[in-house]
Design a protein around this motif. Structure first.
Motif, short mmCIF file in Angstrom:
data_model
loop_
_atom_site.label_atom_id
_atom_site.label_comp_id
_atom_site.label_asym_id
_atom_site.label_seq_id
_atom_site.Cartn_x
_atom_site.Cartn_y
_atom_site.Cartn_z
N LEU A 22 -7.07 59.95 -10.97
CA LEU A 22 -8.50 60.16 -11.12
C LEU A 22 -8.90 61.30 -10.19
O LEU A 22 -8.27 61.51 -9.16
CB LEU A 22 -9.25 58.88 -10.71
N LEU A 23 -9.93 62.03 -10.57
CA LEU A 23 -10.50 63.04 -9.68
C LEU A 23 -11.70 62.42 -8.98
O LEU A 23 -12.62 61.94 -9.63
CB LEU A 23 -10.92 64.29 -10.45
N LEU A 24 -11.66 62.42 -7.67
CA LEU A 24 -12.73 61.85 -6.86
C LEU A 24 -13.61 62.99 -6.37
O LEU A 24 -13.12 63.95 -5.76
CB LEU A 24 -12.12 61.09 -5.67
N ALA A 25 -14.90 62.92 -6.65
CA ALA A 25 -15.83 63.97 -6.23
C ALA A 25 -16.29 63.69 -4.81
O ALA A 25 -16.98 62.71 -4.56
CB ALA A 25 -17.02 64.03 -7.17
N GLU A 26 -15.85 64.56 -3.89
CA GLU A 26 -16.35 64.50 -2.53
C GLU A 26 -17.49 65.50 -2.43
O GLU A 26 -17.84 66.14 -3.41
CB GLU A 26 -15.22 64.79 -1.54
N SER A 27 -18.07 65.66 -1.28
CA SER A 27 -19.28 66.48 -1.16
C SER A 27 -19.13 67.89 -1.74
O SER A 27 -19.98 68.34 -2.49
CB SER A 27 -19.72 66.55 0.30
N THR A 28 -18.06 68.59 -1.43
CA THR A 28 -17.93 69.97 -1.90
C THR A 28 -16.64 70.24 -2.66
O THR A 28 -16.37 71.39 -3.01
CB THR A 28 -17.98 70.95 -0.70
N ARG A 29 -15.83 69.21 -2.89
CA ARG A 29 -14.55 69.43 -3.56
C ARG A 29 -14.15 68.23 -4.38
O ARG A 29 -14.69 67.13 -4.25
CB ARG A 29 -13.46 69.76 -2.55
N PRO A 101 -20.23 63.65 -17.13
CA PRO A 101 -19.14 64.48 -16.62
C PRO A 101 -19.68 65.68 -15.84
O PRO A 101 -20.75 66.19 -16.16
CB PRO A 101 -18.41 64.95 -17.89
N VAL A 102 -18.91 66.11 -14.85
CA VAL A 102 -19.31 67.24 -14.01
C VAL A 102 -19.23 68.52 -14.81
O VAL A 102 -18.31 68.77 -15.52
CB VAL A 102 -18.39 67.34 -12.77
#
Length: 102
Positions: A22-29, A101-102
């Motif tokens: 999974l891709l985890l969205a952190e604050s800037t990445r 989705p982003v």
């Protein structure tokens, strides 16, 4: 924590329900993680890749647990590994929401 990580998977009554990337969205990445969903908690691990492969040129001889998914088995054979990102999240404290989705 080092001392408690030894007992994370020790329960004989715990069942692995699902696992996957999974891709985890952190604050800037975005951080590539590998999730393990058990019947009582969610474990989030960070995917790490070794620059050099384990052993010699024949990585098919690396012993890998047969209960792992083929995706995770091949990742380990390529020299990758997972480290626990944070404390396991108990399912009774977990809230899931659908997001766009982003």
């Amino acid at each position: 924590r080092e001392n408690s990580s030894e007992n994370i998977l020790s329960s004989a009554n715990r069942f692995l329900l699902h696992e996957g990337r999974l891709l985890l969205a952190e604050s800037t990445r975005l951080l590539e993680v590998y999730l393990f969903l058990f019947d009582d908690f969610l474990l989030i691990t960070k995917i790490k890749r070794n620059k050099k492969k384990y052993g010699g040129s024949d990585t098919s001889l690396i012993p890998v647990c047969p209960s792992l998914t083929p995706e995770l088995q091949s990742f380990i054979r390529e020299g990758g590994f997972c480290t626990v990102l944070d404390q396991p999240i108990p399912l009774d404290r977990l809230i899931l929401k659908n997001v766009e989705p982003v």
